[in-house]
Design an enzyme around this catalytic site. Structure first.
Site, PDB file in Angstrom:
ATOM      1  N   ASP A 276       0.858  -1.180   0.000  1.00 16.51           N
ATOM      2  CA  ASP A 276       0.000   0.000   0.000  1.00 16.51           C
ATOM      3  C   ASP A 276       0.903   1.242   0.000  1.00 16.51           C
ATOM      4  OD1 ASP A 276      -2.168   1.670  -0.046  1.00 16.51           O
ATOM      5  OD2 ASP A 276      -3.270   0.642   1.541  1.00 16.51           O
TER       6      ASP A 276
HETATM    7  C1  NOJ Z   1      -4.119   3.794  -0.038  1.00 11.14           C
HETATM    8  C2  NOJ Z   1      -5.265   2.846   0.106  1.00 11.14           C
HETATM    9  O1  NOJ Z   1      -5.210   2.195   1.354  1.00 11.14           O
HETATM   10  C3  NOJ Z   1      -5.355   1.796  -0.983  1.00 11.14           C
HETATM   11  O2  NOJ Z   1      -6.571   1.118  -0.843  1.00 11.14           O
HETATM   12  C4  NOJ Z   1      -5.218   2.424  -2.334  1.00 11.14           C
HETATM   13  O3  NOJ Z   1      -5.311   1.443  -3.327  1.00 11.14           O
HETATM   14  C5  NOJ Z   1      -3.904   3.159  -2.407  1.00 11.14           C
HETATM   15  N1  NOJ Z   1      -3.860   4.207  -1.393  1.00 11.14           N
HETATM   16  C6  NOJ Z   1      -3.650   3.775  -3.772  1.00 11.14           C
HETATM   17  O4  NOJ Z   1      -4.480   4.838  -3.975  1.00 11.14           O
END
Ligand code: NOJ
Length: 733
Positions: A276
């Site tokens: 993430d």
């Molecule tokens: C953070 C989020 O937790 C995740 O779900 C997402 O895909 C990413 N950012 C990218 O935007």
């Protein structure tokens, strides 16, 4: 003996099994920085959800130092970035470009929690397919969806993005969504690689607070939080994203046991693990890595292939290599996996195919129609006293509330490329689509804050109309990531507005329908008590207004069923139907039993609850055979009759209860659902098959067991036990 001449092997005619694959060839040519580039994903700046760390990426793409991008939209910009990689970098490796296409790309469908309310596998697949087609036509090849985190705590904002409270339901959605996104195969020009996230157990963050620690038992992990991911892997999901959170002390980004042993080993996941946003860097603040090199080493060893936005692999892995924390072989394994995904997506042979064909108007129009019908089916009618809905004999309608004329808010959290102008507000939809009804509008108050200045005008409007519709709830940004709420109630001055409108309207004998927009079940017992009709509209997306008009006019009978239990008080949280029994079940006559002194145990609305315009009655449950072995199948039938005056859709839920086992089993376990549409007076029979093997559970040692004995079969319209028909089956060894 004749001597045969050795075959001459012409370059290019090497038998396939001796030929070097494209990936082998590239691996031989790549420098360490180029390899680390393939393990790096950088935000291009469109929809940033965290700090920008890498800055402008164009030079880095040309040098091969960045091999993957997120947050970019449109074929123009996407193809230009792709051109830099393919035509200007030394090895010409195409970029993998992804975006959070959570509930639609340009055309938005209901938020995932709202879609879960459909209880319809085909519909779940269809919207993912439609989103993939639209996003691929925009040049994208990867979506960070489906989000599969079970949530039993409405304080957690990401409840909005997930499948609700039930693990079995989550697994059904996982498979349907992966099928939809990945379509006919990753190589198809209209397919996206899906990403099952966030692996795993992100939902039970402490006190519902975003990014907080998670501490749960191994049993809860295996029974509740892993099944949806196992289902996604089984459906062939191409990528998985670990959660930001830790699990019992080990951050998921460094969780070797779960990522390597469980996900890759036990489930057989052979795709790409994408961290993430900045999660590898955050291992330092989790307190398990001293610096970026240690963080990168932990993540790589846990099996994470792509570092999203931490720049930990590019900067940290060379140092980790020097310190002997990782090996070149571990880096190569990750690089090979990334290249293999690019190959599966056909990016090497045709890097520009996604986004090369603009969509025609007919395709776009059909998608809007789909969005409208899905939105109308996702709304859940929680209450409808005295048949307040559909609207009848209404000539003038007051549409009151801060969410009535709020097109941008209708998108809900995660709107990908959905622009405010692409959303039809409730006001626009009702004004256009409620024939013969004049719609008068007053916002009444702001969504949040203290602005009560317009309440009087809104109340006054009630005097001039036949019925009132309140549009209340959360703004789009009040749920989703980083949107935990300690008090998930009606925000700001909206309660004051609603109470004033209800007082005036009821004083004049006029009916009030409350439409609630939210990314979670809101705690609104007072509104449920006072409103004549209550409709949970989640966030329904681009066609919100027309879909609600279809429901209010009676063209569509509501058929959504809540995939989460609605609490009546925050103190009941976490609340879910699958609780295990207490040794002292609640008994009002016995003080020392499991209950609250101040509120009932029962929720405001149980899981599965949802009304339609018909009056549907389930009866005559049949279960056959009486007894079954592990390889057998239990056939369940129930009759459903529509005793009402409108056609309507009923959802039949199948639960089981294993009353006596070596381990205490939940009071109800969801095992199936089916839908039936019935005209007034019509009776239909719903059939559900349950393979007995699904009644296995994790024994005391957490290994699956099939235990002989009696199992209750419970069938009905929701998870309220008092409304379920009860049968049974005997399991034989
Ligand atoms: C953070 C989020 O937790 C995740 O779900 C997402 O895909 C990413 N950012 C990218 O935007």
């Amino acid at each position: 003996m004749p001597v045969r001449a050795a075959p001459t092997i012409m370059p290019g005619y090497l038998p396939r099994k001796y030929a070097m694959s494209r990936i082998d060839e590239l691996m031989c040519k790549m420098t360490l920085p180029e390899k680390l580039g393939q393990l790096t994903m950088t935000a291009a700046g469109y929809a940033v959800t965290g700090p920008i760390i890498a800055g402008d990426s164009t030079e880095a793409i040309k040098t091969g130092a960045i091999g993957n991008l997120l947050n970019l939209i449109g074929p123009g910009p996407i193809h230009e970035m792709q051109r830099l990689a393919v035509e200007e970098s030394r090895l010409g490796i195409p970029l993998l470009i992804g975006l959070d296409i959570i509930h639609g790309h340009r055309t938005l469908f209901p938020i995932p929690l709202g879609e879960a309310a459909l209880f319809d596998r085909d519909a779940w697949t269809l919207t993912a397919r439609a989103s993939a087609v639209e996003a691929a036509a925009d040049g994208l090849a990867l979506t960070f969806a489906p989000m599969l985190d079970v949530s039993r705590d409405p304080r957690w904002g990401r409840t909005a993005e997930g499948p609700g409270e039930d693990p079995w339901l989550g697994a059904q959605i996982a498979a349907a969504k992966v099928r939809g996104f990945q379509g006919g195969g990753l190589a198809c020009a209209d397919s996206l690689a899906a990403c099952a996230k966030h692996f795993c157990a992100y939902g039970p963050v402490t006190a519902g607070r975003e990014y907080a620690a998670v501490d749960i038992s191994e049993r809860t992990l295996r029974e509740i939080h892993l099944p949806a991911f196992a289902a996604a892997v089984k459906a062939g999901v191409a990528t998985v994203m670990p959660a930001f959170t830790d699990l019992n002390g080990i951050p998921m980004t460094a969780h070797t046991a779960l990522l390597r042993d469980t996900l890759r080993g036990e489930f057989g996941f052979d795709g790409v693990l994408i961290s993430d946003y900045n999660a590898i860097g955050e291992l330092i603040r989790h307190g398990v890595a001293a610096d970026l090199a240690e963080a990168a080493a932990l993540a790589l060893k846990a099996g994470i292939d792509i570092d999203m936005m931490a720049d930990a692999y590019r900067k940290g892995l060379p140092v980790a290599l020097e310190r002997g924390l990782v090996t070149m072989e571990q880096i190569d394994t990750a690089v090979r996996r990334v290249l293999a995904l690019k190959e599966r997506l056909d990016l090497f042979d045709d890097p520009y195919r996604r986004g090369s064909q603009p969509e025609d108007q007919e395709t776009v129009g059909r998608r809007r129609l789909l969005a409208r019908s899905i939105a109308a089916r996702a709304a859940v009618l929680l209450k409808n006293d005295r048949d307040t809905l559909p609207l009848a004999k209404v000539r003038r309608l007051a549409l009151i509330g801060p969410l009535a004329d709020a097109p941008a808010e209708m998108r809900g959290p995660w709107w990908a490329a959905g622009v405010p102008e692409g959303q039809v507000s409730v006001l626009a939809g009702l004004s256009r689509e409620l024939e013969g009804i004049e719609v008068l509008h007053a916002p009444g108050s702001a969504i949040v804050g203290d602005d009560c200045g317009h309440i009087a005008a809104a109340v006054e409007l009630c005097d001039h109309v036949d019925a009132i519709v309140l549009c209340l709830g959360e703004g789009a940004n009040m749920s989703g990531e980083a949107a935990s709420r300690a008090c998930p109630e009606l925000p700001g001055p909206q309660r004051t507005l609603a109470e004033a409108v209800l007082d005036r309207a009821h004083g004049m004998g006029k009916r009030v329908t409350a439409i609630l927009f939210s990314g979670r079940p809101l705690i609104v017992p007072w509104l449920a008590e006072r409103a004549d009709a209550l409709l949970a509209a989640w966030f329904l997306g681009s066609e919100t207004g027309p879909a609600l008009a279809d429901i209010l006019a009676g063209r569509v009978s509501p058929s959504g069923r809540t995939p989460v239990t609605w609490p009546r008080a925050l103190g009941q949280v976490p609340i879910f139907f699958g609780q295990r029994p207490s040794g002292r079940p609640a008994d009002p006559k016995d003080h020392f039993t499991s209950k609250y002194l101040d509120v009932p145990n029962e929720p405001l609305y149980p899981f599965g609850h949802g009304l339609g315009y018909g009056r549907l009655v389930q009866s005559n449950l049949r279960v056959a055979p009486d007894s079954v072995t592990e390889s057998g199948t239990i056939e369940v039938k129930v009759d459903v009759t529509n005793e009402g005056a409108h056609s309507a859709v009923e959802t039949v839920f199948l639960f089981t209860r294993d009353k006596l086992a070596s381990v205490a089993r939940p009071l109800l376990e969801l095992r199936g659902f089916a839908k039936v549409e019935l005209r007034p007076g019509e009776t239909g029979t719903v059939r559900l098959s349950l393979p007995a093997a699904e009644l296995r559970f994790l024994g005391a040692d957490l290994a699956p067991v099939f235990e002989p004995g009696e199992v209750e079969i419970l069938v009905g319209p929701c998870a309220d036990r008092s409304r379920l028909l009860v049968g049974s089956v005997r399991l034989l060894a």
